[in-house]
Scaffold this motif. Sequence first.
Motif, PDB file in Angstrom:
ATOM      1  N   ARG A   1       0.785  -1.240   0.000  1.00 22.15           N
ATOM      2  CA  ARG A   1       0.000   0.000   0.000  1.00 22.15           C
ATOM      3  C   ARG A   1       0.821   1.297   0.000  1.00 22.15           C
ATOM      4  NH1 ARG A   1      -5.371   0.728   0.751  1.00 22.15           N
ATOM      5  NH2 ARG A   1      -5.686  -1.436   1.355  1.00 22.15           N
ATOM      6  N   PRO A   2       1.951   1.406   0.719  1.00 23.23           N
ATOM      7  CA  PRO A   2       2.655   2.693   0.797  1.00 23.23           C
ATOM      8  C   PRO A   2       3.093   3.216  -0.573  1.00 23.23           C
ATOM      9  CG  PRO A   2       3.453   1.198   2.490  1.00 23.23           C
ATOM     10  CD  PRO A   2       2.580   0.389   1.586  1.00 23.23           C
ATOM     11  N   ALA A   3       3.058   4.540  -0.735  1.00 27.52           N
ATOM     12  CA  ALA A   3       3.424   5.156  -2.014  1.00 27.52           C
ATOM     13  C   ALA A   3       4.878   4.899  -2.380  1.00 27.52           C
ATOM     14  CB  ALA A   3       3.159   6.660  -1.956  1.00 27.52           C
ATOM     15  N   GLY A   4       5.731   4.704  -1.376  1.00 32.15           N
ATOM     16  CA  GLY A   4       7.138   4.473  -1.652  1.00 32.15           C
ATOM     17  C   GLY A   4       7.530   3.019  -1.717  1.00 32.15           C
ATOM     18  N   SER A   5       6.558   2.115  -1.678  1.00 32.31           N
ATOM     19  CA  SER A   5       6.869   0.683  -1.671  1.00 32.31           C
ATOM     20  C   SER A   5       7.497   0.260  -3.001  1.00 32.31           C
ATOM     21  CB  SER A   5       5.618  -0.145  -1.370  1.00 32.31           C
ATOM     22  OG  SER A   5       4.617   0.103  -2.335  1.00 32.31           O
ATOM     23  N   GLY A   6       8.227  -0.874  -2.968  1.00 30.16           N
ATOM     24  CA  GLY A   6       8.964  -1.252  -4.168  1.00 30.16           C
ATOM     25  C   GLY A   6       9.012  -2.733  -4.453  1.00 30.16           C
ATOM     26  N   HIS A   7       8.013  -3.486  -3.982  1.00 29.04           N
ATOM     27  CA  HIS A   7       8.008  -4.914  -4.289  1.00 29.04           C
ATOM     28  C   HIS A   7       7.397  -5.135  -5.675  1.00 29.04           C
ATOM     29  CE1 HIS A   7       7.469  -9.231  -4.011  1.00 29.04           C
ATOM     30  NE2 HIS A   7       8.216  -9.224  -2.909  1.00 29.04           N
TER      31      HIS A   7
ATOM     32  N   HIS B   1      -5.992   3.292 -16.228  1.00 31.86           N
ATOM     33  CA  HIS B   1      -4.614   2.808 -16.092  1.00 31.86           C
ATOM     34  C   HIS B   1      -4.010   3.105 -14.721  1.00 31.86           C
ATOM     35  CE1 HIS B   1      -4.453   7.030 -17.056  1.00 31.86           C
ATOM     36  NE2 HIS B   1      -3.155   7.084 -16.820  1.00 31.86           N
ATOM     37  N   ARG B   2      -4.757   3.710 -13.819  1.00 37.21           N
ATOM     38  CA  ARG B   2      -4.161   4.219 -12.578  1.00 37.21           C
ATOM     39  C   ARG B   2      -3.534   3.110 -11.728  1.00 37.21           C
ATOM     40  NH1 ARG B   2      -9.140   6.890  -9.428  1.00 37.21           N
ATOM     41  NH2 ARG B   2      -7.521   7.325  -7.879  1.00 37.21           N
ATOM     42  N   TYR B   3      -4.200   1.985 -11.573  1.00 34.76           N
ATOM     43  CA  TYR B   3      -3.676   0.928 -10.704  1.00 34.76           C
ATOM     44  C   TYR B   3      -2.503   0.198 -11.349  1.00 34.76           C
ATOM     45  CZ  TYR B   3      -8.061   1.914  -8.371  1.00 34.76           C
ATOM     46  OH  TYR B   3      -9.094   2.555  -7.746  1.00 34.76           O
ATOM     47  N   GLN B   4      -2.585   0.011 -12.671  1.00 34.56           N
ATOM     48  CA  GLN B   4      -1.467  -0.646 -13.352  1.00 34.56           C
ATOM     49  C   GLN B   4      -0.247   0.270 -13.374  1.00 34.56           C
ATOM     50  OE1 GLN B   4      -2.225  -3.785 -14.185  1.00 34.56           O
ATOM     51  NE2 GLN B   4      -0.072  -4.230 -14.641  1.00 34.56           N
ATOM     52  N   THR B   5      -0.483   1.583 -13.445  1.00 30.54           N
ATOM     53  CA  THR B   5       0.614   2.553 -13.364  1.00 30.54           C
ATOM     54  C   THR B   5       1.304   2.460 -12.013  1.00 30.54           C
ATOM     55  OG1 THR B   5      -0.453   4.092 -14.905  1.00 30.54           O
ATOM     56  CG2 THR B   5       1.184   5.016 -13.398  1.00 30.54           C
ATOM     57  N   GLU B   6       0.514   2.435 -10.960  1.00 21.78           N
ATOM     58  CA  GLU B   6       1.069   2.343  -9.606  1.00 21.78           C
ATOM     59  C   GLU B   6       1.885   1.067  -9.439  1.00 21.78           C
ATOM     60  OE1 GLU B   6      -0.544   2.170  -4.980  1.00 21.78           O
ATOM     61  OE2 GLU B   6      -1.866   2.917  -6.565  1.00 21.78           O
ATOM     62  N   ALA B   7       1.388  -0.043  -9.978  1.00 24.85           N
ATOM     63  CA  ALA B   7       2.120  -1.309  -9.877  1.00 24.85           C
ATOM     64  C   ALA B   7       3.429  -1.241 -10.654  1.00 24.85           C
ATOM     65  CB  ALA B   7       1.255  -2.454 -10.395  1.00 24.85           C
ATOM     66  N   THR B   8       3.393  -0.641 -11.839  1.00 21.65           N
ATOM     67  CA  THR B   8       4.586  -0.574 -12.684  1.00 21.65           C
ATOM     68  C   THR B   8       5.668   0.302 -12.068  1.00 21.65           C
ATOM     69  OG1 THR B   8       3.175  -0.901 -14.632  1.00 21.65           O
ATOM     70  CG2 THR B   8       5.401  -0.081 -15.030  1.00 21.65           C
ATOM     71  N   ILE B   9       5.265   1.382 -11.419  1.00 19.07           N
ATOM     72  CA  ILE B   9       6.233   2.277 -10.791  1.00 19.07           C
ATOM     73  C   ILE B   9       7.082   1.542  -9.757  1.00 19.07           C
ATOM     74  CG2 ILE B   9       6.374   4.199  -9.134  1.00 19.07           C
ATOM     75  CD1 ILE B   9       4.178   5.586 -10.764  1.00 19.07           C
ATOM     76  N   LYS B  10       6.509   0.541  -9.115  1.00 18.55           N
ATOM     77  CA  LYS B  10       7.247  -0.175  -8.067  1.00 18.55           C
ATOM     78  C   LYS B  10       8.432  -0.970  -8.619  1.00 18.55           C
ATOM     79  CE  LYS B  10       3.207  -0.654  -5.084  1.00 18.55           C
ATOM     80  NZ  LYS B  10       2.287  -1.604  -4.441  1.00 18.55           N
TER      81      LYS B  10
ATOM     82  N   SER C   1       3.738  11.663  -8.465  1.00 19.92           N
ATOM     83  CA  SER C   1       3.804  11.579  -7.003  1.00 19.92           C
ATOM     84  C   SER C   1       4.375  10.243  -6.546  1.00 19.92           C
ATOM     85  CB  SER C   1       2.417  11.796  -6.388  1.00 19.92           C
ATOM     86  OG  SER C   1       1.531  10.742  -6.741  1.00 19.92           O
ATOM     87  N   PHE C   2       4.087   9.181  -7.281  1.00 23.30           N
ATOM     88  CA  PHE C   2       4.669   7.876  -6.973  1.00 23.30           C
ATOM     89  C   PHE C   2       6.102   7.780  -7.497  1.00 23.30           C
ATOM     90  CE2 PHE C   2       0.205   6.838  -6.442  1.00 23.30           C
ATOM     91  CZ  PHE C   2       0.219   5.922  -5.401  1.00 23.30           C
ATOM     92  N   PHE C   3       6.301   8.300  -8.693  1.00 23.58           N
ATOM     93  CA  PHE C   3       7.596   8.220  -9.351  1.00 23.58           C
ATOM     94  C   PHE C   3       8.684   8.913  -8.528  1.00 23.58           C
ATOM     95  CE2 PHE C   3       8.139   7.359 -14.117  1.00 23.58           C
ATOM     96  CZ  PHE C   3       9.330   6.682 -13.893  1.00 23.58           C
ATOM     97  N   LEU C   4       8.415  10.157  -8.145  1.00 18.28           N
ATOM     98  CA  LEU C   4       9.422  10.969  -7.475  1.00 18.28           C
ATOM     99  C   LEU C   4       9.191  10.969  -5.966  1.00 18.28           C
ATOM    100  CD1 LEU C   4       9.629  13.893 -10.056  1.00 18.28           C
ATOM    101  CD2 LEU C   4      11.133  11.906  -9.820  1.00 18.28           C
TER     102      LEU C   4
END
Length: 331
Positions: free
Chosen positions: A26-32, A87-96, A186-189
């Motif tokens: 869930r956290p915006a900075g997560s990276g799994h 695409h919002r959720y897939q974007t969030e997943a890809t950023i990780k 916001s997720f990217f940076l």
Amino acid sequence: EKQALEEIIQKGLEKGLTFLTDQDARPAGSGHPYAHLWDNGRNVADELNRVLEIRKLALQQFGENNIRNGVPYSNLEEVLVPLYYFHRYQTEATIKLVGGINYRNATRGDGQLITEFVDPAVQRQALNALIKTLTPEVLSLPEHVIKMIPPRSFGSRRTRETVNARTGVAFDAIGAAEASAGFTLSFFLHPERAARLVEFHARNSSNPSLSEVLETLIGGTIKSTRLTGLDGEIQRMVDQELLMHLFQLGANEESSTQTKAEVNFSIHQLAKWLEKKAKNESNTAEKANWQSLQMQIKLYYSNPEKMVIEQPMPMPDGSPIGMEQYCTFEN
């Protein structure tokens, strides 16, 4: 009993089953690379590209058949929101994947993976897919869609599932794009992701560095080939959004020292580029954009900690989302 339970665990691990929780996803900075609230596909970056194609086709076909007879045209906006931000959720997943780390809740003797970097090639694949979400190709709505959404009908007000607008009564197509771009950035940076990029590159130079990611972001947005019309306005909006997020990362007290150094170096290099660009620009809108970016950089450097960072338009709420009473699937 202990042996039998261990055998069950090992059989699960052999099948690729593992266990992670919300704190990993869930956290915006997560990276799994695999722990996401919502995602599709075996490769999240490939799936993001597929989702963007599905979304493009759906927007081209969007129209009055997406509401039932007797429903005000203004209610098309509620139906449009989950599609436009599809695409919002897939974007969030890809950023990780960018600055990502693969790990398990491993215990001694269970044979599980402990930690490993996300493959550098996969990180760069994700980076290229994510840049698309900041381009007019994705952010610009077709003209026929915008023209079909009038001001809110009598008795119908904006809700948490409609687009916030700076245009008063009119639907705000640039505001909708701003919310989407701001979400990605916001997720990217995020300070934690930036710190991982710095450290992971130091530990293995094959991993993308923070400077590489910043250069790719700036190259795919501010330094991209300029377009005209609504596409051009969306480009300029993204330019401003990216700069605001760079300021935010560079001045954030949670950012590491090296993160601040590399972000501020990128901003400094950008300022030099903008100075040359503004001198040779003949298009009034672009010249104003270049000069505005320059002015903001000067203000930022005068006192980064006191710089007022303009926040992007908020994205309409996500799950649960949808207006079933308005939707239809007529051909």
